[in-house]
Scaffold this motif. Structure first.
Motif, PDB file in Angstrom:
ATOM      1  N   TYR A 191       0.839  -1.206   0.000  1.00  0.00           N
ATOM      2  CA  TYR A 191       0.000   0.000   0.000  1.00  0.00           C
ATOM      3  C   TYR A 191       0.871   1.253   0.000  1.00  0.00           C
ATOM      4  CZ  TYR A 191      -3.714   3.241   1.281  1.00  0.00           C
ATOM      5  OH  TYR A 191      -4.601   4.287   1.290  1.00  0.00           O
ATOM      6  N   ALA A 195      -1.825  -4.822  -2.448  1.00  0.00           N
ATOM      7  CA  ALA A 195      -2.293  -4.536  -1.087  1.00  0.00           C
ATOM      8  C   ALA A 195      -3.717  -5.043  -0.916  1.00  0.00           C
ATOM      9  CB  ALA A 195      -2.228  -3.037  -0.806  1.00  0.00           C
ATOM     10  N   TYR A 196      -4.549  -4.771  -1.909  1.00  0.00           N
ATOM     11  CA  TYR A 196      -5.949  -5.200  -1.840  1.00  0.00           C
ATOM     12  C   TYR A 196      -6.055  -6.729  -1.779  1.00  0.00           C
ATOM     13  CZ  TYR A 196     -10.964  -5.157  -2.599  1.00  0.00           C
ATOM     14  OH  TYR A 196     -12.321  -5.314  -2.427  1.00  0.00           O
ATOM     15  N   GLY A 251       2.367   2.197  -3.182  1.00  0.00           N
ATOM     16  CA  GLY A 251       1.401   2.490  -4.230  1.00  0.00           C
ATOM     17  C   GLY A 251       0.946   1.292  -5.036  1.00  0.00           C
ATOM     18  N   TYR A 266      -1.519  -0.813  -4.996  1.00  0.00           N
ATOM     19  CA  TYR A 266      -2.819  -1.001  -4.361  1.00  0.00           C
ATOM     20  C   TYR A 266      -3.463  -2.335  -4.735  1.00  0.00           C
ATOM     21  CZ  TYR A 266      -2.101   3.927  -3.446  1.00  0.00           C
ATOM     22  OH  TYR A 266      -1.567   5.125  -3.033  1.00  0.00           O
ATOM     23  N   LYS A 267      -3.165  -2.817  -5.926  1.00  0.00           N
ATOM     24  CA  LYS A 267      -3.729  -4.102  -6.345  1.00  0.00           C
ATOM     25  C   LYS A 267      -3.204  -5.224  -5.444  1.00  0.00           C
ATOM     26  CE  LYS A 267      -4.310  -7.163 -10.292  1.00  0.00           C
ATOM     27  NZ  LYS A 267      -4.026  -7.402 -11.701  1.00  0.00           N
ATOM     28  N   MET A 282     -10.037   2.035   1.774  1.00  0.00           N
ATOM     29  CA  MET A 282      -9.802   1.953   0.335  1.00  0.00           C
ATOM     30  C   MET A 282     -11.116   2.133  -0.428  1.00  0.00           C
ATOM     31  SD  MET A 282      -6.891  -1.051   0.084  1.00  0.00           S
ATOM     32  CE  MET A 282      -6.406  -0.732  -1.625  1.00  0.00           C
ATOM     33  N   ILE A 305      -9.353   4.264  -3.290  1.00  0.00           N
ATOM     34  CA  ILE A 305      -7.922   4.051  -3.476  1.00  0.00           C
ATOM     35  C   ILE A 305      -7.713   2.618  -3.952  1.00  0.00           C
ATOM     36  CG2 ILE A 305      -5.671   3.931  -2.336  1.00  0.00           C
ATOM     37  CD1 ILE A 305      -6.705   6.098  -0.413  1.00  0.00           C
ATOM     38  N   GLY A 306      -7.299   2.470  -5.201  1.00  0.00           N
ATOM     39  CA  GLY A 306      -7.031   1.154  -5.769  1.00  0.00           C
ATOM     40  C   GLY A 306      -8.273   0.388  -6.185  1.00  0.00           C
TER      41      GLY A 306
END
Length: 192
Positions: free
Chosen positions: A29, A37-38, A32, A34-35, A59, A64-65
């Motif tokens: 995260y 992190a998600y 950056g 985010y994919k 998110m 975000i993402g």
């Protein structure tokens, strides 16, 4: 006896793995990604990790993402709060108090502040004290306000010190003693 040790070892390995996976999610995260992190956060959230649920809520609220999705954000925030995350409880209370993303409900705000304050959150205790001091959707109760301010102060809320000092200066000695007894009672049972 050996089975007990094995169970304990399995428990600690799972805790360390969850911490490690959460750390990976946070690092992704922060850089950056985010994919990724998600993906990590979703896996943890599916296992009931309240920290991951809280992060996923943000998110979704912020987009975000992922596309902004207030409904999913609320779902994750509620799951995180029910999972014991005091930061989620405080945010949920603040959202109810302000009517952000939901119908305003000061009753629900007070309920979630009380849960978080009972778990030691100083912001929740302060906000709950303020509600009791003003009589905002909870009974106006200077003694209960004083007690929650004392608890907020004990838990590190520096702003509560001023309120405690001001209220104490206006209270009779017997009321201070009753307020201090109420502090002990609320620390044992915040719902009392």
């Amino acid at each position: 006896m050996k089975l007990w040790r094995l169970a304990l070892a399995v428990f600690w390995v799972s805790v360390l793995m969850a911490c490690s996976e959460y750390g990976e999610a946070r690092r992704a995260y922060e850089r950056g990604d985010y994919k990724l992190a998600y993906q990590h956060l979703s896996a943890l959230a599916g296992k009931g990790d309240a920290r991951a649920q809280f992060d996923l809520a943000h998110m979704h609220f912020s987009g975000i993402g992922v596309p902004p999705d207030t409904s999913r954000g609320w779902s994750y925030l509620m799951a995180s709060a029910k999972g014991g995350n005091t930061a989620a409880m405080v945010e949920l209370a603040m959202r109810y108090a302000s009517g952000i993303g939901t119908e305003q409900s000061l009753i629900m705000a007070a309920r979630w502040y009380r849960h978080a304050a009972g778990l030691g959150d100083p912001i929740a205790a302060y906000n709950l004290a303020s509600m009791h001091e003003a009589g905002t959707e909870v009974a106006k109760d200077p003694l209960r306000a004083y007690a929650w301010y004392v608890i907020a102060q004990k838990n590190g809320n520096q702003g509560a010190r001023e309120r405690v000092d001001e209220l104490r200066s206006k209270m009779l000695r017997e009321d201070v003693e009753r307020g201090d007894a109420l502090v002990k009672q609320l620390l044992i049972n915040p719902e009392s």
